[in-house]
Structures are given as C-alpha cells and as structure tokens.
Scaffold this active site. Sequence first.
Site, PDB file in Angstrom:
ATOM      1  N   LYS A  66      42.018  34.807  39.421  1.00  0.00           N
ATOM      2  CA  LYS A  66      42.062  35.421  40.748  1.00  0.00           C
ATOM      3  C   LYS A  66      41.254  34.584  41.735  1.00  0.00           C
ATOM      4  O   LYS A  66      40.192  34.053  41.380  1.00  0.00           O
ATOM      5  CB  LYS A  66      41.506  36.848  40.655  1.00  0.00           C
ATOM      6  CG  LYS A  66      41.689  37.690  41.913  1.00  0.00           C
ATOM      7  CD  LYS A  66      41.218  39.126  41.670  1.00  0.00           C
ATOM      8  CE  LYS A  66      41.365  40.006  42.899  1.00  0.00           C
ATOM      9  NZ  LYS A  66      40.933  41.391  42.666  1.00  0.00           N
ATOM     10  N   SER A 141      44.213  44.932  43.903  1.00  0.00           N
ATOM     11  CA  SER A 141      44.266  43.676  44.616  1.00  0.00           C
ATOM     12  C   SER A 141      44.578  42.474  43.724  1.00  0.00           C
ATOM     13  O   SER A 141      44.953  41.419  44.235  1.00  0.00           O
ATOM     14  CB  SER A 141      42.939  43.435  45.337  1.00  0.00           C
ATOM     15  OG  SER A 141      41.893  43.308  44.395  1.00  0.00           O
ATOM     16  N   SER A 165      41.576  47.557  40.876  1.00  0.00           N
ATOM     17  CA  SER A 165      42.332  46.328  41.155  1.00  0.00           C
ATOM     18  C   SER A 165      42.778  45.528  39.947  1.00  0.00           C
ATOM     19  O   SER A 165      43.577  44.601  40.094  1.00  0.00           O
ATOM     20  CB  SER A 165      41.529  45.419  42.076  1.00  0.00           C
ATOM     21  OG  SER A 165      41.686  45.859  43.393  1.00  0.00           O
TER      22      SER A 165
HETATM   23  N1  GLN Z   1      42.798  49.632  45.917  1.00  0.00           N
HETATM   24  C1  GLN Z   1      41.380  49.763  45.936  1.00  0.00           C
HETATM   25  C2  GLN Z   1      40.855  49.397  47.300  1.00  0.00           C
HETATM   26  O1  GLN Z   1      41.642  49.093  48.144  1.00  0.00           O
HETATM   27  C3  GLN Z   1      40.764  48.953  44.868  1.00  0.00           C
HETATM   28  C4  GLN Z   1      40.382  47.564  45.256  1.00  0.00           C
HETATM   29  C5  GLN Z   1      39.693  46.817  44.153  1.00  0.00           C
HETATM   30  O2  GLN Z   1      39.524  47.322  43.040  1.00  0.00           O
HETATM   31  N2  GLN Z   1      39.248  45.627  44.465  1.00  0.00           N
HETATM   32  O3  GLN Z   1      39.690  49.419  47.553  1.00  0.00           O
END
Ligand code: GLN
Length: 455
Positions: A66, A141, A165
């Site tokens: 990532k 994400s 994410s």
């Molecule tokens: N979807 C969640 C958010 O928008 C999780 C994001 C994450 O785990 N980095 O914060």
Amino acid sequence: MNLEGITIKSALDSFDKGEFSSEELASEYLKVIGEKDKNIHAYLEVYGDVLDQAKNNPKGIPLAIKDNILINGRVASAASKILENYKAVYDATAIEKLKDAGSIFLGRTNMDEFAMGGSTENSAYGPTKNPHDLERVPGGSSGGSAAAVAAGETLAAIGSDTGGSIRQPSAFCGVVGLKPTYGRVSRYGLMAMGSSLDQIGPITKTVADSKILLDIMAGLDPRDGTTISNDTYENRGKAKVIGVPESILQMDGLDSGVLKNFQESIEKLKSLGYEIRDVSFEHLSLALATYYIIMPAEVSSNMARYDGIKYGYRAKGDTLEEVYQNTRSEALGVEVKRRIMLGTYVLSTGYFDEYYGKANTAREVIKKDFERIFKDVDVIATPTTPTPAFKIGEKINDPVQMYLADIFTVPANIAGVPAISIPAGKVDGLPVGLQLIAPHGAEEVLFGVGEEFEK
Ligand code: GLN
C-alpha cells in the site's frame, strides 16, 4: 505455471523443491499486471527492478505494498497530490522485516488519499475497479492491495486498517484480510492517520498465508512505543464458543442477502462443531459516532505536517501563511479536508469536552463490552460489511452513507482487538466476508476458526 492455485505456503514449498524460482514467479505476476491492470488500476507504480530483486532473493515472495508504507528510496504518495514525488528516506519496520525475509516488492498500490475512505475513489490518481465487477468499487482504503490479490496481480499484499481498510476491501474482493491487535505490528514508517487506531496487516488468498505474513511483520519495536512483544498474551488455544451479537441481525441498512449469507456462515460454523451463543453488544450503536470523532481528531493533528515546507508539494504564496494555505488547498482532496475540519472542530476549546472527551468515554464503554463478551465466548462473528461492493460513484457524494459501511469494522479498532475477514461466498454474484473478532493478542484463535471455515 498455474498462478491461481499458488499460495505463499505452496510457493515456499515449490522454491524448496526447486519447482520454480521467485524470478519465474515474479515475472508471471508482471505478465498478469501487464494484461489486467489497465482495467483494474490496482497499482500506482510497478517497480522497474522486480526481476533484479528476485535474482537476489531466489526464495522471495512477491508482494504489493500500500502506498502509505515507506520503502527506502521509493516514492510513497499515500495516493495524494501533496506527496506526488515524495521519496521515502527509510524503511518502515514492517518493510524491513519483510525485506529480511527476502520479500520481493512488485509495486505500490492505490488507496483512498491518506487512507481516508472506504472505496478507493478518494485517490488523487483515479479509482481502482473491483476485479469481480469493473463497475464497482474494490472497497477501501486498501482497495488497490485487495484488488491486486483478487485479480491475481500479486501473491499477497500489505494494507493498513484504521477503521476497516484491510477487512472491508478484502470482503468486497473475496480475499482474506487481517487487522492485527493494536501494537502487534509496528507503525513506524506507516503514514499516520488515526494513531490510536492504525495497524498494518496482510491481505492474502488464504488464512495460512495471513499467518505467515503476520509472523514476519509482528513484534516489539523500539521505534514504536505502542508495540507489544509476541509473548505479551497467553496462547488461548482453540476456540469453542462463537458469539453473535443478536442486535446486528435487525440492523437498518443490513442487506437481506448479506444477512442470509451470514446466517448460512453461522450454520456452517455450527456444523464444524462450534457452539453459537447470542451476545449483547450493548454499545455497538455508539461505535461509528465514536470512531468518526476520535479518528478525525487524530487526523487533524497528524495532517499538520503536510504544510508545503517539510516535504512534498509546495504552492506559491507571498507569505508563509499563504504558502501553507495554498499548498493544503491545492494538494489535498475533499475528504481529507473534511476530516481535518471535523477534527479541528471537535478538538477546539469549548467543544473538546462535548465531543472528544465524550468519544473517549464511549471508547471505554465499547472496550468494556468486548471484555464482558469475551468472558463468555472465544470469538465474535459478524458480517464484515452491511452490503456487497457498491457501484463506483454511488456513495461518493454522500459521506454519511459511506461512513455507515464501516459499522462492523470500526469496533475492533476502537478496542484494539484483532479481527479477520474471510471470504464467505457471494451475494448477487459479489463476494462478501465473514468477520471474526478475538480478544487482544489472540490472532491464533482467528486463524484456527478461519482455516476451518475456509475449507
Ligand atoms: N472507511 C474508514 C474510513 O474512511 C476506514 C479507513 C481506514 O481504515 N483507513 O475512515
């Protein structure tokens, strides 16, 4: 080479037997990337030196990383314009450990900008598509990482999880995603989003592979004071009792297909010999609100370093103040700005107690819920997401709808406990995940149930 049937475990075996080398394996992945990634866009960059890395590590596993995890000398942009040309000057601890294990890095994967989002649509470099349906999001994400594994564009990938994410995109793409116990994997070299919630973790085809990568990355790190040593928690052995929070079954917004699929998963766990028990997760309804206060508060502080001076993009301005303002206005996306504003607001004098203070109290209450439930059961099961992958564009203009998709994943981050998403079949032709949550340090319990479930 039948790439589809290869796992980390089987590849390590094949290397030992001399069936193929990591160079041959890596070049197969480069081929698939060449064929498929124009349509999927899982990668922001495929490294030019993959085969050289493989030559030096004949038993190395090919991985996709990532874009918010630092690899010395390589660009790490967090899918943001503000770090478009930023080159890391050191290795993240997790990367250092993967390098020591001989891993081969194929490239860096697309993501929501600074990991803020659940669809990978917040990337400054365009969205990633779900390999199961190109009109749909891969989740986020870590959408690029999950899509790369699902599309066969890598053997496995590394992601980060602040509120889901790793698990949510893994569910949407039909692969295995683990968020380890908070502190299990060092955050050194992971770009901070919500520091009290962030964890690095693996995205893999199988549960056994997830364990292999966790074992490599885990451990105490003097450079991250929140890390724990691997023997902090006693081994809990094998799970016998699985708890299901009854309230979630009546939850608004839970897709009926997902609910049916979840009930089938529970039946399957029963037939595997597990005792299923109803548990009351009293404060589950507070989890999203708590997360969406604590996370932006931490985001607003963590993002302060991107000022156009220290590194990355710099806009023109007549005064220092103007440079700051123009840089951040021009080079940060709307979702990141929204969270900085929300975070600054909840931390401001006069509102601190009302929002941030209250959210911290709610966090304690949620932790207590978990402690109480884990006195009765070994593992908690939920669907990973309330719906299967949604269409690209469907939720991007409605942040609240987007945030609601995190309902099942955020509690584990709030409490710091480990959770895994395992493929649980399909709903309307799209993959969905079963989430298993265990007490602090009990990843091996998740792997145990997960391996039986995936068979
Ligand atoms: N979807 C969640 C958010 O928008 C999780 C994001 C994450 O785990 N980095 O914060």
